[in-house]
Design a protein around this motif. Structure first.
Motif, PDB file in Angstrom:
ATOM      1  N   MET A   1      47.521  60.793  47.215  1.00 23.18           N
ATOM      2  CA  MET A   1      46.445  60.080  46.571  1.00 23.18           C
ATOM      3  C   MET A   1      45.954  58.981  47.503  1.00 23.18           C
ATOM      4  O   MET A   1      46.724  58.128  47.928  1.00 23.18           O
ATOM      5  N   ALA A   2      44.710  59.021  47.840  1.00 22.31           N
ATOM      6  CA  ALA A   2      44.115  58.034  48.740  1.00 22.31           C
ATOM      7  C   ALA A   2      43.787  56.759  47.963  1.00 22.31           C
ATOM      8  O   ALA A   2      43.383  56.799  46.815  1.00 22.31           O
ATOM      9  N   ILE A   3      43.987  55.649  48.632  1.00 24.75           N
ATOM     10  CA  ILE A   3      43.634  54.363  48.039  1.00 24.75           C
ATOM     11  C   ILE A   3      42.253  53.985  48.549  1.00 24.75           C
ATOM     12  O   ILE A   3      42.039  53.892  49.756  1.00 24.75           O
ATOM     13  N   GLU A   4      41.352  53.790  47.644  1.00 21.75           N
ATOM     14  CA  GLU A   4      40.005  53.373  48.020  1.00 21.75           C
ATOM     15  C   GLU A   4      39.875  51.877  47.776  1.00 21.75           C
ATOM     16  O   GLU A   4      40.207  51.385  46.701  1.00 21.75           O
ATOM     17  N   ILE A   5      39.401  51.204  48.793  1.00 25.37           N
ATOM     18  CA  ILE A   5      39.207  49.769  48.681  1.00 25.37           C
ATOM     19  C   ILE A   5      37.718  49.483  48.798  1.00 25.37           C
ATOM     20  O   ILE A   5      37.100  49.807  49.805  1.00 25.37           O
ATOM     21  N   GLU A   6      37.203  48.915  47.762  1.00 25.92           N
ATOM     22  CA  GLU A   6      35.788  48.566  47.754  1.00 25.92           C
ATOM     23  C   GLU A   6      35.666  47.128  48.240  1.00 25.92           C
ATOM     24  O   GLU A   6      35.984  46.185  47.515  1.00 25.92           O
ATOM     25  N   THR A   7      35.219  46.975  49.476  1.00 27.84           N
ATOM     26  CA  THR A   7      35.195  45.650  50.094  1.00 27.84           C
ATOM     27  C   THR A   7      34.321  44.665  49.335  1.00 27.84           C
ATOM     28  O   THR A   7      34.645  43.487  49.274  1.00 27.84           O
ATOM     29  N   SER A   8      33.253  45.134  48.749  1.00 26.80           N
ATOM     30  CA  SER A   8      32.375  44.204  48.038  1.00 26.80           C
ATOM     31  C   SER A   8      33.107  43.569  46.852  1.00 26.80           C
ATOM     32  O   SER A   8      32.911  42.387  46.560  1.00 26.80           O
ATOM     33  N   ARG A   9      33.963  44.317  46.184  1.00 26.99           N
ATOM     34  CA  ARG A   9      34.717  43.756  45.052  1.00 26.99           C
ATOM     35  C   ARG A   9      35.740  42.720  45.532  1.00 26.99           C
ATOM     36  O   ARG A   9      35.964  41.707  44.874  1.00 26.99           O
ATOM     37  N   ILE A  10      36.359  43.014  46.653  1.00 31.32           N
ATOM     38  CA  ILE A  10      37.329  42.057  47.198  1.00 31.32           C
ATOM     39  C   ILE A  10      36.625  40.757  47.564  1.00 31.32           C
ATOM     40  O   ILE A  10      37.082  39.665  47.220  1.00 31.32           O
ATOM     41  N   LEU A  11      35.500  40.879  48.249  1.00 33.19           N
ATOM     42  CA  LEU A  11      34.759  39.685  48.658  1.00 33.19           C
ATOM     43  C   LEU A  11      34.231  38.917  47.451  1.00 33.19           C
ATOM     44  O   LEU A  11      34.244  37.676  47.439  1.00 33.19           O
ATOM     45  N   GLU A  12      33.785  39.614  46.425  1.00 34.72           N
ATOM     46  CA  GLU A  12      33.321  38.950  45.195  1.00 34.72           C
ATOM     47  C   GLU A  12      34.463  38.190  44.534  1.00 34.72           C
ATOM     48  O   GLU A  12      34.281  37.068  44.060  1.00 34.72           O
ATOM     49  N   PHE A  13      35.641  38.814  44.490  1.00 35.13           N
ATOM     50  CA  PHE A  13      36.814  38.164  43.904  1.00 35.13           C
ATOM     51  C   PHE A  13      37.177  36.902  44.682  1.00 35.13           C
ATOM     52  O   PHE A  13      37.417  35.844  44.098  1.00 35.13           O
ATOM     53  N   VAL A  14      37.221  37.012  46.008  1.00 37.76           N
ATOM     54  CA  VAL A  14      37.580  35.865  46.846  1.00 37.76           C
ATOM     55  C   VAL A  14      36.548  34.756  46.682  1.00 37.76           C
ATOM     56  O   VAL A  14      36.903  33.582  46.530  1.00 37.76           O
ATOM     57  N   GLN A  15      35.280  35.115  46.665  1.00 38.00           N
ATOM     58  CA  GLN A  15      34.230  34.110  46.511  1.00 38.00           C
ATOM     59  C   GLN A  15      34.306  33.441  45.145  1.00 38.00           C
ATOM     60  O   GLN A  15      34.168  32.219  45.036  1.00 38.00           O
ATOM     61  N   ALA A  16      34.544  34.218  44.100  1.00 36.97           N
ATOM     62  CA  ALA A  16      34.624  33.661  42.749  1.00 36.97           C
ATOM     63  C   ALA A  16      35.833  32.739  42.584  1.00 36.97           C
ATOM     64  O   ALA A  16      35.825  31.838  41.748  1.00 36.97           O
ATOM     65  N   ASN A  17      36.867  32.954  43.386  1.00 37.44           N
ATOM     66  CA  ASN A  17      38.099  32.168  43.270  1.00 37.44           C
ATOM     67  C   ASN A  17      38.361  31.304  44.498  1.00 37.44           C
ATOM     68  O   ASN A  17      39.513  30.943  44.768  1.00 37.44           O
ATOM     69  N   GLN A  18      37.314  30.951  45.226  1.00 40.33           N
ATOM     70  CA  GLN A  18      37.508  30.229  46.484  1.00 40.33           C
ATOM     71  C   GLN A  18      38.152  28.864  46.306  1.00 40.33           C
ATOM     72  O   GLN A  18      38.771  28.347  47.231  1.00 40.33           O
ATOM     73  N   SER A  19      38.059  28.289  45.127  1.00 38.84           N
ATOM     74  CA  SER A  19      38.710  26.992  44.920  1.00 38.84           C
ATOM     75  C   SER A  19      40.234  27.125  44.988  1.00 38.84           C
ATOM     76  O   SER A  19      40.932  26.141  45.209  1.00 38.84           O
ATOM     77  N   MET A  20      40.750  28.332  44.802  1.00 41.08           N
ATOM     78  CA  MET A  20      42.186  28.574  44.858  1.00 41.08           C
ATOM     79  C   MET A  20      42.671  28.917  46.270  1.00 41.08           C
ATOM     80  O   MET A  20      43.879  29.003  46.507  1.00 41.08           O
TER      81      MET A  20
END
Length: 184
Positions: A1-20
């Motif tokens: 089973m291949a793991i797909e990583i959607e970079t836009s979601r990762i970047l959105e998560f990091v940006q939304a939580n940048q205070s942490m």
């Protein structure tokens, strides 16, 4: 089973939580310098990647860089204080009694390099967590220890965290990878 990583979601998560971000970098850097915890946090190499992810998400460098510096120096300081108060008795506890050869190598390293060994110790891979313990056991004076600790921690975080952030935030990198990644 291949793991797909959607970079836009990762970047959105990091940006939304940048205070942490500074707290996360602080805890990673501190954990990397504390016995037993460091086994579970291979942050030295992860810091480079996380710095790049943070840059791609538009998270500023300096707050996390400062937090990483404080975390790495605090972790060393805690281990130094614990071993200075316990003395040689700390070596009778697990994991120290199990890894006597590694402890011996660290003692030899510390004897050879002295206070410089504390600074270099931040870069010393598996010996890293033992350097402040040996310094405490050998009763290294606190002020030279802290000066070397602060300089070594700063050098370590700049070496392993800042480059990832600086490379990804560069125009060169963004021009090459703009077709693959959406930068903030």
């Amino acid at each position: 089973m291949a793991i797909e990583i959607e970079t836009s979601r990762i970047l959105e998560f990091v940006q939304a939580n940048q205070s942490m971000a500074p707290l996360a970098i602080f805890l990673m850097a501190m954990g990397e310098t504390i016995v037993i915890v460091s086994v579970f946090i291979p942050s030295t190499f992860l810091l480079f990647a996380i710095g790049g992810i943070m840059a791609a998400a538009g998270v500023p460098l300096m707050p996390s860089l400062l937090a990483g510096w404080l975390g790495a120096s605090l972790g060393f300081s805690i281990m130094y204080l614990i071993s200075a108060s316990m003395g040689d008795r700390i070596l009778t506890f697990w994991p120290f009694r199990t890894y006597t050869e590694t402890v011996g190598k660290t003692i030899a390293f510390s004897r050879k390099w002295g206070v410089w060994g504390v600074m270099i110790g931040h870069f010393a891979g598996p010996l890293r967590v033992l350097i402040p313990i040996v310094a405490g056991i050998s009763r290294m004076r606190p002020i030279p220890f802290m000066a070397a600790n602060l300089l070594g921690a700063l050098g370590w975080i700049v070496t392993f965290f800042a480059p990832g952030h600086l490379v990804v935030s560069s125009e060169w990198f963004r021009s090459i990878f703009s077709g693959f990644l959406k930068f903030t």
